[in-house]
Design a protein around this motif. Sequence first.
Motif, short mmCIF file in Angstrom:
data_model
loop_
_atom_site.label_atom_id
_atom_site.label_comp_id
_atom_site.label_asym_id
_atom_site.label_seq_id
_atom_site.Cartn_x
_atom_site.Cartn_y
_atom_site.Cartn_z
N ARG A 36 5.51 2.49 9.54
CA ARG A 36 5.00 1.34 8.82
C ARG A 36 6.20 0.59 8.29
NH1 ARG A 36 0.83 -1.98 8.35
NH2 ARG A 36 -0.63 -0.24 8.27
N HIS A 38 8.45 -2.73 6.56
CA HIS A 38 8.37 -3.47 5.30
C HIS A 38 7.52 -4.74 5.42
CE1 HIS A 38 11.08 -0.82 3.26
NE2 HIS A 38 12.03 -1.00 4.16
N ASN A 40 4.80 -4.85 6.94
CA ASN A 40 3.44 -4.35 7.17
C ASN A 40 3.04 -4.29 8.64
OD1 ASN A 40 2.74 -3.78 4.47
ND2 ASN A 40 2.33 -5.95 4.09
#
Length: 203
Positions: A36, A38, A40
């Motif tokens: 995942r 930064h 998103n």
Amino acid sequence: MLTLYYAPQSRATRVLALLHELGAADKVEIRPVTLRRHDNTGAADPANPHPEGKVPLLVHDGVAIRESDAIMIHLCTLFPEAGLMPQPGTPEHGAFLSWMAWYGNVMEPVIVGQVAGIEHPAYHATFRGLKEMQARVTEALSRGPWLLGARMSAADILVCSTFLWMPDSAPRDAAVQDWIKRCAALPGQVKALAFEATLQAAA
């Protein structure tokens, strides 16, 4: 058995660079996983045993080792012939450990705080700020070409990794900029980036 859980363009890149510098890349299984990010994008990989879904994670005979500094110290201990960590018990080893711990305990919190725009007296009293962080690196490199003086070590790979990722966070000092260029040109760094390019091209 050694397995490195890894994702390109992440904190695992510096561990891969170290493995190449140690001459040990062929002794470790590199297992790419998703993250995942930064922004998103992406997702945590269920095949990654890291409790927070992060990388790097080194698994040594079933034992998981987290955090870049711990992983890098462990690898230098396993492959001492490369000479990227001073001999334990020497003053130089203490200085090496200080830089490795300083990265995680001070440098990374300062960088994250800068990016996040954190302004709080307790935060700055604990970690100081970007100016103080840059001063520590500048002071060290005023005494020699590497953080430990005349000798390149895994501490250079770790500390410089942030400046390679975020050039604007680096001091403008000429000696520091020269050090960053030399770290970027290390064979291990070049090989790690080439591996990442191949991996991403195949995705």
